[in-house]
Scaffold this motif. Structure first.
Motif, PDB file in Angstrom:
ATOM      1  N   ARG A 165       0.828  -1.209   0.000  1.00 48.12           N
ATOM      2  CA  ARG A 165       0.000   0.000   0.000  1.00 48.12           C
ATOM      3  C   ARG A 165       0.857   1.251   0.000  1.00 48.12           C
ATOM      4  NH1 ARG A 165      -5.593  -0.890   1.239  1.00 48.12           N
ATOM      5  NH2 ARG A 165      -5.904  -3.093   1.659  1.00 48.12           N
ATOM      6  N   SER A 166       1.937   1.232   0.791  1.00 41.85           N
ATOM      7  CA  SER A 166       2.781   2.442   0.836  1.00 41.85           C
ATOM      8  C   SER A 166       3.489   2.632  -0.509  1.00 41.85           C
ATOM      9  CB  SER A 166       3.768   2.378   2.004  1.00 41.85           C
ATOM     10  OG  SER A 166       4.887   1.617   1.650  1.00 41.85           O
ATOM     11  N   ILE A 167       3.859   1.532  -1.159  1.00 42.94           N
ATOM     12  CA  ILE A 167       4.506   1.618  -2.479  1.00 42.94           C
ATOM     13  C   ILE A 167       3.576   2.317  -3.476  1.00 42.94           C
ATOM     14  CG2 ILE A 167       5.056   0.189  -4.501  1.00 42.94           C
ATOM     15  CD1 ILE A 167       6.433  -1.756  -2.610  1.00 42.94           C
ATOM     16  N   PHE A 168       2.294   1.902  -3.489  1.00 43.10           N
ATOM     17  CA  PHE A 168       1.390   2.482  -4.486  1.00 43.10           C
ATOM     18  C   PHE A 168       1.081   3.939  -4.207  1.00 43.10           C
ATOM     19  CE2 PHE A 168       0.717  -1.929  -5.787  1.00 43.10           C
ATOM     20  CZ  PHE A 168       1.010  -1.752  -7.128  1.00 43.10           C
ATOM     21  N   SER A 169       1.074   4.329  -2.914  1.00 42.96           N
ATOM     22  CA  SER A 169       0.821   5.753  -2.707  1.00 42.96           C
ATOM     23  C   SER A 169       2.050   6.575  -3.101  1.00 42.96           C
ATOM     24  CB  SER A 169       0.335   6.046  -1.283  1.00 42.96           C
ATOM     25  OG  SER A 169       1.262   5.560  -0.379  1.00 42.96           O
ATOM     26  N   ALA A 183      -2.618  -5.634  -5.658  1.00 40.24           N
ATOM     27  CA  ALA A 183      -1.902  -4.696  -6.529  1.00 40.24           C
ATOM     28  C   ALA A 183      -2.814  -4.235  -7.660  1.00 40.24           C
ATOM     29  CB  ALA A 183      -0.654  -5.355  -7.101  1.00 40.24           C
ATOM     30  N   ARG A 184      -3.654  -5.115  -8.132  1.00 42.27           N
ATOM     31  CA  ARG A 184      -4.587  -4.771  -9.198  1.00 42.27           C
ATOM     32  C   ARG A 184      -5.551  -3.688  -8.703  1.00 42.27           C
ATOM     33  NH1 ARG A 184      -9.061  -7.613  -8.749  1.00 42.27           N
ATOM     34  NH2 ARG A 184     -10.728  -6.888 -10.104  1.00 42.27           N
ATOM     35  N   LYS A 185      -6.024  -3.869  -7.459  1.00 38.67           N
ATOM     36  CA  LYS A 185      -6.963  -2.888  -6.907  1.00 38.67           C
ATOM     37  C   LYS A 185      -6.265  -1.561  -6.618  1.00 38.67           C
ATOM     38  CE  LYS A 185     -10.678  -5.078  -4.710  1.00 38.67           C
ATOM     39  NZ  LYS A 185     -11.381  -5.160  -3.433  1.00 38.67           N
ATOM     40  N   LEU A 186      -5.057  -1.638  -6.033  1.00 41.22           N
ATOM     41  CA  LEU A 186      -4.370  -0.419  -5.590  1.00 41.22           C
ATOM     42  C   LEU A 186      -3.814   0.389  -6.753  1.00 41.22           C
ATOM     43  CD1 LEU A 186      -2.413  -2.017  -2.605  1.00 41.22           C
ATOM     44  CD2 LEU A 186      -4.213  -0.289  -2.409  1.00 41.22           C
ATOM     45  N   GLN A 240      -2.579  -6.092 -16.976  1.00 43.93           N
ATOM     46  CA  GLN A 240      -1.244  -5.515 -16.762  1.00 43.93           C
ATOM     47  C   GLN A 240      -0.693  -5.798 -15.363  1.00 43.93           C
ATOM     48  OE1 GLN A 240      -2.580  -1.814 -19.452  1.00 43.93           O
ATOM     49  NE2 GLN A 240      -0.948  -1.285 -18.060  1.00 43.93           N
ATOM     50  N   VAL A 241      -1.422  -6.579 -14.579  1.00 45.04           N
ATOM     51  CA  VAL A 241      -0.960  -6.869 -13.208  1.00 45.04           C
ATOM     52  C   VAL A 241      -0.812  -8.376 -13.055  1.00 45.04           C
ATOM     53  CG1 VAL A 241      -1.424  -6.532 -10.757  1.00 45.04           C
ATOM     54  CG2 VAL A 241      -2.232  -4.834 -12.413  1.00 45.04           C
ATOM     55  N   CYS A 249     -10.330 -14.319  -7.436  1.00 46.60           N
ATOM     56  CA  CYS A 249      -8.995 -14.155  -6.831  1.00 46.60           C
ATOM     57  C   CYS A 249      -7.948 -14.222  -7.950  1.00 46.60           C
ATOM     58  CB  CYS A 249      -8.738 -15.268  -5.808  1.00 46.60           C
ATOM     59  SG  CYS A 249      -8.787 -16.912  -6.516  1.00 46.60           S
ATOM     60  N   SER A 250      -6.716 -13.922  -7.581  1.00 45.92           N
ATOM     61  CA  SER A 250      -5.616 -14.105  -8.545  1.00 45.92           C
ATOM     62  C   SER A 250      -4.926 -15.418  -8.218  1.00 45.92           C
ATOM     63  CB  SER A 250      -4.596 -12.963  -8.428  1.00 45.92           C
ATOM     64  OG  SER A 250      -5.210 -11.740  -8.711  1.00 45.92           O
TER      65      SER A 250
END
Ligand SMILES: NC(=O)C1=CN([C@@H]2O[C@H](COP(=O)(O)OP(=O)(O)OC[C@H]3O[C@@H](n4cnc5c(N)ncnc54)[C@H](O)[C@@H]3O)[C@@H](O)[C@H]2O)C=CC1
Ligand SMILES: CC(=O)C(=O)O
Length: 389
Positions: free
Chosen positions: A148-152, A177-180, A187-188, A310-311
């Motif tokens: 989460r911190s990476i995506f922000s 990751a797909r959601k964030l 692409q994810v 799910c993935s």
């Protein structure tokens, strides 16, 4: 330049099945267009001009991947990102030392999360790893927090970027990751059971006394304990495994031992050296190549399965847009049950993580309100009174 071929395997032919009913399948034979000359994964390629791969996390896996990308150059630039600045600087220097002999066109540099968000491919190896005896799932809370911190920090993300998740538990992180990221689901992707499938090919090659790249064998589902082997579709060359091995060898015990070997490989390596890095470094570099050069290899890769919620890993065609398309696979009844159980297990974990995160966000929001809301008149008086006292 001519794009490199898929793993140097001589058979560009991919066999797939289309399902006509729940239990009966029709065999279809498909050719994956592959006009490239046959070169191996380990052969040197010219880097693609102006292309970059960002690697988040330059610990054991991230640095091994970077080294593999230097030895088999496929992009101009590798950008490393890690909050441990001393480690980051040392890795960049050490890796660049491997480029000065002039046998690579790939440069390595340190970057920020924001820089990484503009790369052609972002590989996420950032996160905690298992200690000996620990499961991949035990990393979920810590690594989801990091994700989460990476995506922000990465926003705004290049809309054409392909995200490749490596950190564990990889299927759950791929889902989030797909959601964030807000990127299209094609692409994810996560490395998923590519590594397990390589391990499966390795052990089967020993047992069958043939080269590993003559074996077409997939581990599917979770990169974890609920994974399963798609035994019914294993081929050696064009020969089904059931024809290639006599029933006296292909016993339930044989299958059980192979599955246990494949499932337990990571734990066995981690018990002695504390991490696994070379296998995944090689697999992740190959996936990057399939993407950058639009090679269209079929690989078991973790990606979102809308019908399962799910993935998880299923065979997919990999190209410049990530998952170009899912490749139908013929599963027998037992394997279909295993897939169902695996998806249920992953969905349960996702639901648990989502409610844990929602509770955490509620608590943080309440704490923020508590500190931000101005005091009411009465409360101010009380506070003054307290001060006097
Ligand atoms: N999917 C697979 O087949 C495999 C997955 N893994 C997983 O890969 C992950 C990494 O493993 P190792 O490299 O051995 O661990 P490591 O501990 O050596 O390196 C992880 C690095 O991530 C960095 N990091 C933490 N937060 C970050 C952030 N916000 N941004 C950028 N970097 C950050 C850390 O500072 C550290 O240097 C683990 O979760 C491990 O379980 C490892 C092998 C195979
Ligand atoms: C660590 C890990 O997930 C593996 O080597 O399979």
């Amino acid at each position: 330049m001519t794009p490199p071929a898929c793993d140097g395997q001589s058979q560009p032919l991919t066999t797939f099945f289309s399902q006509t009913s729940s239990n009966s399948q029709t065999l279809t034979t498909g050719y994956i267009s592959n006009t490239a000359k046959s070169t191996s994964d380990t052969e040197m390629h010219e880097p693609k001009s102006k292309s970059s791969i960002a690697i988040l996390g330059c610990g054991d896996v991230g640095s091994t991947l970077a080294y593999t990308l230097i030895l088999n150059p496929i992009c101009n630039e590798v950008i490393l990102v890690d909050p441990k600045t001393a480690l980051l600087e040392a890795q960049v220097r050490d890796l660049n030392d491997a480029t000065y002999r002039g046998n690579t066109g790939t440069k390595v540099r340190a970057g920020t999360h924001k820089d990484a968000g503009q790369a052609d491919i972002v590989v996420i190896t950032a996160g905690a790893k298992q200690k000996p005896g620990e499961s991949r799932l035990s990393l979920l809370s810590r690594n989801l927090h990091i994700l989460r911190s990476i995506f922000s920090s990465m926003q705004p993300i290049n809309p054409d970027t392909i995200l490749l998740l490596v950190a564990n538990p990889v299927d759950i992180l791929t889902y989030f990751a797909r959601k964030l990221s807000g990127l299209p689901e094609s692409q994810v992707l996560g490395t998923g059971t590519s590594l397990d499938s390589a391990r499966l090919r390795g052990v089967l090659a020993q047992k069958c006394e043939v080269a590993p790249n003559s074996i077409d064998a997939y581990v599917l589902g979770e990169h974890g304990d609920s994974q399963f082997i798609a035994w019914s579709s294993i081929h050696i060359g064009t020969t089904p495994l059931t024809l290639a091995l006599p029933p006296t060898i292909l016993t339930p015990q044989f299958r059980h031992e192979i599955a246990a070997h494949t499932r337990g490989a990571a734990a066995a390596i981690i018990a002695s050296k504390g991490c696994t890095a070379y296998g995944i470094g090689n697999i992740a570099a190959s996936i990057c190549k399939y993407i950058l050069y639009d090679i269209r290899c079929v690989r078991p890769i973790s990606f979102y399965q809308p019908e399962l919620g799910c993935s998880l890993s299923m065979p997919a065609v990999l190209g410049r847009k990530g998952v170009v398309r899912a490749m139908p696979v013929n599963l027998d009844e037992k394997e279909q049950e295993e897939l169902k159980a695996c998806a249920e297990n992953l969905r349960g974990i996702i639901e648990g993580a989502e409610s844990e995160w929602a509770a955490k966000e509620k608590l943080e929001e309440a704490l923020r309100r508590d500190t931000l809301v101005p005091l009411e008149e009465g409360e101010k008086g009380e506070e003054k009174g307290e001060e006097k006292a």
